[in-house]
Write a protein that holds these residues in place. Structure first.
Motif, PDB file in Angstrom:
ATOM      1  N   THR A   1       0.832  -1.200   0.000  1.00  0.00           N
ATOM      2  CA  THR A   1       0.000   0.000   0.000  1.00  0.00           C
ATOM      3  C   THR A   1       0.870   1.256   0.000  1.00  0.00           C
ATOM      4  OG1 THR A   1      -0.149   0.005   2.405  1.00  0.00           O
ATOM      5  CG2 THR A   1      -1.911  -1.138   1.215  1.00  0.00           C
TER       6      THR A   1
ATOM      7  N   GLU B   1      -3.616   3.260   0.174  1.00  0.00           N
ATOM      8  CA  GLU B   1      -4.196   2.716  -1.059  1.00  0.00           C
ATOM      9  C   GLU B   1      -3.381   1.528  -1.548  1.00  0.00           C
ATOM     10  OE1 GLU B   1      -4.849   5.554  -4.222  1.00  0.00           O
ATOM     11  OE2 GLU B   1      -5.300   7.127  -2.769  1.00  0.00           O
ATOM     12  N   ASP B   2      -4.079   0.539  -2.113  1.00  0.00           N
ATOM     13  CA  ASP B   2      -3.428  -0.626  -2.703  1.00  0.00           C
ATOM     14  C   ASP B   2      -2.740  -0.206  -4.004  1.00  0.00           C
ATOM     15  OD1 ASP B   2      -2.814  -3.411  -3.018  1.00  0.00           O
ATOM     16  OD2 ASP B   2      -4.479  -3.569  -4.428  1.00  0.00           O
TER      17      ASP B   2
ATOM     18  N   VAL C   1       0.733   6.573  -5.518  1.00  0.00           N
ATOM     19  CA  VAL C   1      -0.360   5.877  -4.841  1.00  0.00           C
ATOM     20  C   VAL C   1      -0.440   6.476  -3.444  1.00  0.00           C
ATOM     21  CG1 VAL C   1      -1.208   3.652  -4.037  1.00  0.00           C
ATOM     22  CG2 VAL C   1       0.061   3.793  -6.196  1.00  0.00           C
ATOM     23  N   GLY C   2      -1.610   6.932  -3.074  1.00  0.00           N
ATOM     24  CA  GLY C   2      -1.802   7.611  -1.797  1.00  0.00           C
ATOM     25  C   GLY C   2      -1.695   6.698  -0.586  1.00  0.00           C
TER      26      GLY C   2
END
Length: 166
Positions: free
Chosen positions: A100, A126-127, A122-123
């Protein structure tokens, strides 16, 4: 998507065990530094792709994820076990403890050059799976490097399952 379903589409690569064995045997990393003992509890280990615990004996070494010499070849700090560990099964799918965000995903072509259009962030929490699927579909990409978003440290690389390691 589940990890099992995803495992058929790509492989996940920790730092190769043979590279780490050379560092341990020589007492020098790729940049000529001695492996440095480091308290890294909670940090990702690039040898087995899990987070270090307080009980782990960890060292800090320099690593270059790109093997070929090019302007895009970077050398940076990574945490690994001081002694050999079981490593990571490249066909096991995304490692649960480091799948993540926050992460930066960077796509590289077969010649080792960075594809500037194949960079995704990717935040937090998040995945990375959806962004990774998108990047692995880009024609001409050999691999995607997964990095920490803040520190920019290399974490692991992902290749399409059909790619031949070079």
């Amino acid at each position: 998507m589940t990890t099992t379903a995803r495992a058929a589409t790509f492989t996940v690569h920790a730092i190769p065990a043979e590279e780490l064995e050379r560092v341990r045997r020589r007492g020098r990393d790729v940049a000529g530094n001695e492996p440095t003992p480091f308290g890294a509890a909670g940090s990702p280990l690039r040898c087995c792709l899990r987070r270090a615990t307080a009980a782990d004996e960890v060292v800090l070494i320099s690593h270059a994820p790109l093997r070929e010499r090019s302007p895009w070849r970077e050398v940076g700090p990574v945490f690994v076990h001081a002694r050999a560990c079981p490593g990571y099964d490249e066909r096991a799918g995304l490692p649960p403890e480091v799948r993540t965000g926050p992460r930066v995903l960077r796509g590289y072509r077969a010649d080792g050059s960075l594809d500037y259009d194949a960079i995704r962030t990717v935040g937090a929490g998040e995945d990375i799976g959806p962004a990774l699927d998108e990047l692995l579909a880009v024609p001409g990409l050999r691999e995607v490097h997964v990095r920490a978003a803040v520190e920019q440290c290399f974490t692991y690389l992902v290749r399409p399952a059909s790619a031949v390691d070079g």
